[in-house]
Design an enzyme around this catalytic site. Structure first.
Site, short mmCIF file in Angstrom:
data_model
loop_
_atom_site.label_atom_id
_atom_site.label_comp_id
_atom_site.label_asym_id
_atom_site.label_seq_id
_atom_site.Cartn_x
_atom_site.Cartn_y
_atom_site.Cartn_z
N ILE A 53 3.53 6.51 4.83
CA ILE A 53 4.22 6.74 6.10
C ILE A 53 5.65 6.24 5.94
CG2 ILE A 53 4.23 6.27 8.58
CD1 ILE A 53 1.19 5.69 8.34
N GLU B 29 -1.63 3.18 -0.19
CA GLU B 29 -2.61 2.14 -0.55
C GLU B 29 -2.64 1.03 0.50
OE1 GLU B 29 -0.28 3.52 -2.39
OE2 GLU B 29 -0.65 3.33 -4.54
#
Ligand code: THU
Length: 135
Positions: A49, A61
């Site tokens: 993001i 992750e």
């Protein structure tokens, strides 16, 4: 709680691929998906993001890991990272640190969109880590 049979590696990769579809990457156009499995067989996924300030971007992750932690995940056993690269994309340095602190024993599976995959351990790519044992 008892250990449950783990999801197949292919299913875990598919979860990461699905999460990658939601990547918010208008600046780099580099879309990443991640999926984690805990020892109870729960799966948590995330995508990168990005942010207009760039620096506030969060990698797939860490999104997946923070979701897992906030939802009460048990010990994380496997971590999948998928991106559209021929040379499989590994976690960045910041993610290696965070993964080390939350799931040092996890198996890391890197995959691309064309069926290439590789299994490594976090230790292989993050030698001599700093962690709470030094504090
Ligand atoms: N990125 C990830 O989400 N995970 C990685 O393992 C490598 C990099 C993201 C961060 C940024 O949105 C974009 O990929 C380019 O660095």
């Amino acid at each position: 709680m008892a250990r449950v049979p783990s999801t197949s590696e292919t299913c875990l990769i598919e979860a990461a691929l699905r999460a990658r579809e939601n990547a918010h990457a208008p600046f780099s156009r580099f879309r990443v998906g991640a999926a984690l499995e805990d020892e109870q067989g729960r799966i948590f996924s995330g995508c990168n993001i990005e942010n207009a300030t760039y620096g506030l971007t969060v990698c797939a992750e860490r999104v997946a890991l923070f979701k897992a932690i906030s939802e009460g995940a048990a010990a994380i056993t496997r971590v999948v990272v998928v991106a559209d690269t021929h040379i499989l994309t590994p976690p960045c340095g910041a993610c290696r640190q965070i993964l080390w602190e939350f799931c040092p024993g996890a198996t890391l599976i890197l995959a691309n969109l064309h069926g290439r995959r590789e299994t490594i351990s976090l230790n292989d790519i993050f030698p001599r880590p700093f962690d709470s044992s030094f504090l």
